[in-house]
Design a protein around this motif. Structure first.
Motif, PDB file in Angstrom:
ATOM      1  N   SER A 179      11.692  32.393  45.028  1.00 13.43           N
ATOM      2  CA  SER A 179      10.491  32.584  45.775  1.00 13.43           C
ATOM      3  C   SER A 179      10.774  32.861  46.960  1.00 13.43           C
ATOM      4  CB  SER A 179       9.690  31.402  45.560  1.00 13.43           C
ATOM      5  OG  SER A 179       8.385  31.292  46.340  1.00 13.43           O
ATOM      6  N   CYS A 180      10.825  34.068  47.696  1.00 14.49           N
ATOM      7  CA  CYS A 180      11.515  34.757  49.008  1.00 14.49           C
ATOM      8  C   CYS A 180      10.746  35.999  49.180  1.00 14.49           C
ATOM      9  CB  CYS A 180      12.870  34.461  48.975  1.00 14.49           C
ATOM     10  SG  CYS A 180      13.841  35.685  47.570  1.00 14.49           S
ATOM     11  N   PHE A 181      11.133  36.539  50.409  1.00 16.46           N
ATOM     12  CA  PHE A 181      10.955  37.615  50.840  1.00 16.46           C
ATOM     13  C   PHE A 181      11.837  38.022  52.158  1.00 16.46           C
ATOM     14  CE2 PHE A 181       7.788  35.257  53.357  1.00 16.46           C
ATOM     15  CZ  PHE A 181       7.868  35.668  54.525  1.00 16.46           C
ATOM     16  N   THR A 182      12.152  39.360  52.448  1.00 12.53           N
ATOM     17  CA  THR A 182      12.910  39.682  53.462  1.00 12.53           C
ATOM     18  C   THR A 182      12.111  40.555  54.178  1.00 12.53           C
ATOM     19  OG1 THR A 182      15.106  39.280  52.339  1.00 12.53           O
ATOM     20  CG2 THR A 182      15.171  40.741  54.309  1.00 12.53           C
ATOM     21  N   ALA A 183      12.316  40.467  55.697  1.00 15.99           N
ATOM     22  CA  ALA A 183      11.497  41.486  56.542  1.00 15.99           C
ATOM     23  C   ALA A 183      12.287  41.770  57.678  1.00 15.99           C
ATOM     24  CB  ALA A 183      10.078  40.570  57.036  1.00 15.99           C
ATOM     25  N   ILE A 184      11.758  42.872  58.268  1.00 20.77           N
ATOM     26  CA  ILE A 184      12.327  43.205  59.491  1.00 20.77           C
ATOM     27  C   ILE A 184      11.184  43.462  60.633  1.00 20.77           C
ATOM     28  CG2 ILE A 184      13.674  45.006  60.876  1.00 20.77           C
ATOM     29  CD1 ILE A 184      15.122  45.805  58.474  1.00 20.77           C
ATOM     30  N   VAL A 185      11.246  42.268  61.355  1.00 27.46           N
ATOM     31  CA  VAL A 185       9.915  42.165  62.134  1.00 27.46           C
ATOM     32  C   VAL A 185      10.377  42.358  63.652  1.00 27.46           C
ATOM     33  CG1 VAL A 185       8.206  40.324  62.499  1.00 27.46           C
ATOM     34  CG2 VAL A 185       9.625  40.368  60.344  1.00 27.46           C
ATOM     35  N   PRO A 186       9.494  42.851  64.291  1.00 25.27           N
ATOM     36  CA  PRO A 186       9.279  43.055  65.934  1.00 25.27           C
ATOM     37  C   PRO A 186       9.276  41.434  66.476  1.00 25.27           C
ATOM     38  CG  PRO A 186       7.910  44.652  65.083  1.00 25.27           C
ATOM     39  CD  PRO A 186       8.294  43.823  64.043  1.00 25.27           C
ATOM     40  N   ASP A 187       9.958  41.400  67.534  1.00 23.42           N
ATOM     41  CA  ASP A 187      10.114  39.999  68.091  1.00 23.42           C
ATOM     42  C   ASP A 187       8.664  39.684  68.390  1.00 23.42           C
ATOM     43  OD1 ASP A 187      12.825  40.469  68.169  1.00 23.42           O
ATOM     44  OD2 ASP A 187      12.901  40.700  70.247  1.00 23.42           O
ATOM     45  N   ALA A 188       7.823  40.332  68.961  1.00 24.33           N
ATOM     46  CA  ALA A 188       6.499  39.882  69.295  1.00 24.33           C
ATOM     47  C   ALA A 188       5.693  39.510  68.164  1.00 24.33           C
ATOM     48  CB  ALA A 188       5.667  40.856  70.029  1.00 24.33           C
ATOM     49  N   VAL A 189       5.879  40.178  67.025  1.00 21.74           N
ATOM     50  CA  VAL A 189       5.142  39.924  66.148  1.00 21.74           C
ATOM     51  C   VAL A 189       5.705  38.568  65.200  1.00 21.74           C
ATOM     52  CG1 VAL A 189       4.659  40.510  63.589  1.00 21.74           C
ATOM     53  CG2 VAL A 189       4.500  42.280  65.340  1.00 21.74           C
ATOM     54  N   LEU A 190       7.171  38.285  65.441  1.00 18.16           N
ATOM     55  CA  LEU A 190       7.561  37.247  64.813  1.00 18.16           C
ATOM     56  C   LEU A 190       6.976  36.081  65.607  1.00 18.16           C
ATOM     57  CD1 LEU A 190       9.522  36.398  62.723  1.00 18.16           C
ATOM     58  CD2 LEU A 190      11.463  36.492  64.334  1.00 18.16           C
ATOM     59  N   GLN A 191       7.128  36.157  66.795  1.00 17.99           N
ATOM     60  CA  GLN A 191       6.568  35.011  67.575  1.00 17.99           C
ATOM     61  C   GLN A 191       5.162  34.659  67.617  1.00 17.99           C
ATOM     62  OE1 GLN A 191       8.401  33.044  69.082  1.00 17.99           O
ATOM     63  NE2 GLN A 191      10.074  33.911  70.214  1.00 17.99           N
ATOM     64  N   GLY A 192       4.380  35.470  66.844  1.00 19.29           N
ATOM     65  CA  GLY A 192       2.991  35.219  66.535  1.00 19.29           C
ATOM     66  C   GLY A 192       2.635  35.008  65.205  1.00 19.29           C
ATOM     67  N   SER A 193       3.697  34.854  64.447  1.00 18.72           N
ATOM     68  CA  SER A 193       3.650  34.461  62.843  1.00 18.72           C
ATOM     69  C   SER A 193       3.689  33.037  62.731  1.00 18.72           C
ATOM     70  CB  SER A 193       4.467  35.311  62.081  1.00 18.72           C
ATOM     71  OG  SER A 193       5.820  34.885  62.239  1.00 18.72           O
ATOM     72  N   VAL A 194       3.440  32.609  61.591  1.00 16.07           N
ATOM     73  CA  VAL A 194       3.575  31.266  61.262  1.00 16.07           C
ATOM     74  C   VAL A 194       5.391  30.775  61.290  1.00 16.07           C
ATOM     75  CG1 VAL A 194       3.933  31.608  58.719  1.00 16.07           C
ATOM     76  CG2 VAL A 194       3.295  29.459  59.239  1.00 16.07           C
ATOM     77  N   LEU A 195       5.975  31.793  61.196  1.00 11.99           N
ATOM     78  CA  LEU A 195       7.528  31.543  61.362  1.00 11.99           C
ATOM     79  C   LEU A 195       7.757  30.956  62.958  1.00 11.99           C
ATOM     80  CD1 LEU A 195       8.988  34.537  59.430  1.00 11.99           C
ATOM     81  CD2 LEU A 195       7.986  32.127  58.623  1.00 11.99           C
ATOM     82  N   ARG A 196       7.035  30.957  63.587  1.00 12.43           N
ATOM     83  CA  ARG A 196       7.246  30.587  65.309  1.00 12.43           C
ATOM     84  C   ARG A 196       7.322  29.078  65.082  1.00 12.43           C
ATOM     85  NH1 ARG A 196       1.852  31.421  64.979  1.00 12.43           N
ATOM     86  NH2 ARG A 196       0.276  29.651  65.527  1.00 12.43           N
ATOM     87  N   ASP A 197       6.970  28.537  64.075  1.00 11.74           N
ATOM     88  CA  ASP A 197       6.881  26.931  64.220  1.00 11.74           C
ATOM     89  C   ASP A 197       8.029  26.437  63.595  1.00 11.74           C
ATOM     90  OD1 ASP A 197       4.096  26.814  65.394  1.00 11.74           O
ATOM     91  OD2 ASP A 197       3.512  26.972  63.383  1.00 11.74           O
ATOM     92  N   PHE A 198       8.988  27.116  62.950  1.00 13.25           N
ATOM     93  CA  PHE A 198      10.270  26.853  62.340  1.00 13.25           C
ATOM     94  C   PHE A 198      11.090  26.302  63.278  1.00 13.25           C
ATOM     95  CE2 PHE A 198       8.682  28.790  58.687  1.00 13.25           C
ATOM     96  CZ  PHE A 198       9.487  29.072  57.699  1.00 13.25           C
ATOM     97  N   SER A 199      11.769  25.438  62.734  1.00  9.39           N
ATOM     98  CA  SER A 199      13.123  24.662  63.708  1.00  9.39           C
ATOM     99  C   SER A 199      14.476  25.479  63.532  1.00  9.39           C
ATOM    100  CB  SER A 199      13.119  23.280  63.438  1.00  9.39           C
ATOM    101  OG  SER A 199      11.925  22.667  63.802  1.00  9.39           O
ATOM    102  N   VAL A 200      15.072  25.752  64.562  1.00 14.44           N
ATOM    103  CA  VAL A 200      16.616  26.358  64.458  1.00 14.44           C
ATOM    104  C   VAL A 200      17.307  25.133  64.022  1.00 14.44           C
ATOM    105  CG1 VAL A 200      18.262  27.521  65.534  1.00 14.44           C
ATOM    106  CG2 VAL A 200      16.035  27.911  65.875  1.00 14.44           C
ATOM    107  N   LEU A 201      18.026  25.256  62.984  1.00 15.19           N
ATOM    108  CA  LEU A 201      18.945  24.231  62.590  1.00 15.19           C
ATOM    109  C   LEU A 201      20.303  24.271  63.356  1.00 15.19           C
ATOM    110  CD1 LEU A 201      18.419  24.639  58.735  1.00 15.19           C
ATOM    111  CD2 LEU A 201      17.305  23.226  60.216  1.00 15.19           C
TER     112      LEU A 201
END
Length: 235
Positions: free
Chosen positions: A133-155
């Protein structure tokens, strides 16, 4: 996933059971008669067995029965999938730290990780790589920062020796991600971007993480091995 954000003793087992659940399987308590096998390696193999052995899609851990100490005291326990890198620990040392090299003629180089943290690090990497259950994307920085992924924590794991130095692992409460530079030929024209693979725990809602990124998601089957640059990630 607090056990990943702040790793401590027992984090590997807690993470695996959180992700896969507990599997009613028989765990083999037999350990090869080699007293210098580090307890961290024995515990890791047992933890994998406890969740049904569902792990490892890329690199290869050495089975307990095949572990051996070289004349220099180093025990190789993990091998890169192309056999280009080897990770080992000095079984004679008081502190279990991990070293890496590419060939027998090269000196061992310290990775900066303890054995337990390295095993947790690689466990997370393999879970991401082997997720259904996964996906791979190539995302512009600005789009990434505006997505739900912005709330991820860096390990708190450094990049492995076979990865670009900017590679990072991330998580939120129900998903993991690996982020790094796009491969040659897939970079976004005229703007910086990040290749990110997102893996959702079994039973989780992968669509939640795809939302807002649909135009950037790669078709299934596109290889996501990357030729790295040293661009910083926007996290």
């Amino acid at each position: 996933m607090e056990e990943l954000i702040n790793p401590r003793s027992g984090s590997i087992r807690r993470f695996l059971q959180r992700w896969y659940g507990v599997v009613a399987s028989q765990v083999d308590d037999d350990v090869p008669e080699f007293s210098e096998i580090p307890a961290e390696l024995v515990d890791w193999h047992r933890a994998i067995a406890e969740v049904g052995g569902r792990l490892v899609s890329q690199n290869r851990p050495i089975p307990l029965a095949e572990l051996d100490k070289a004349s220099d005291g180093m025990m190789i326990f993990w091998v890169e999938n192309q056999g280009a890198y080897y990770w080992a620990t000095d079984v004679q040392a008081t502190e279990r730290v991990v070293s890496c090299r590419g060939h027998e003629s090269e000196p061992w180089r310290l990775t900066g990780e303890t054995l337990e943290n390295f095993l947790l690090h690689c466990t997370v990497s393999e879970v991401i790589g082997g997720s259904d259950s996964c996906f791979t994307a190539i995302v512009p920085d600005a789009v990434l920062q505006g997505s739900v992924l912005r709330d991820f924590s860096v390990l708190p794991f450094p990049a492995l020796e076979n990865e670009d130095p900017s590679t990072r692992l991330l998580c939120d409460s129900g998903a993991l991600a690996c982020a790094g530079p796009p491969p040659v030929g897939y970079a976004l024209p005229g703007e910086p971007g990040v290749m990110i693979k997102v893996a959702v725990a079994p039973g989780g809602d992968v669509q939640k993480y795809r939302s807002g990124l649909e135009g950037y998601i790669l078709p299934a089957g596109v290889r996501d091995e990357v030729e790295y640059s040293e661009d910083d990630l926007p996290f």
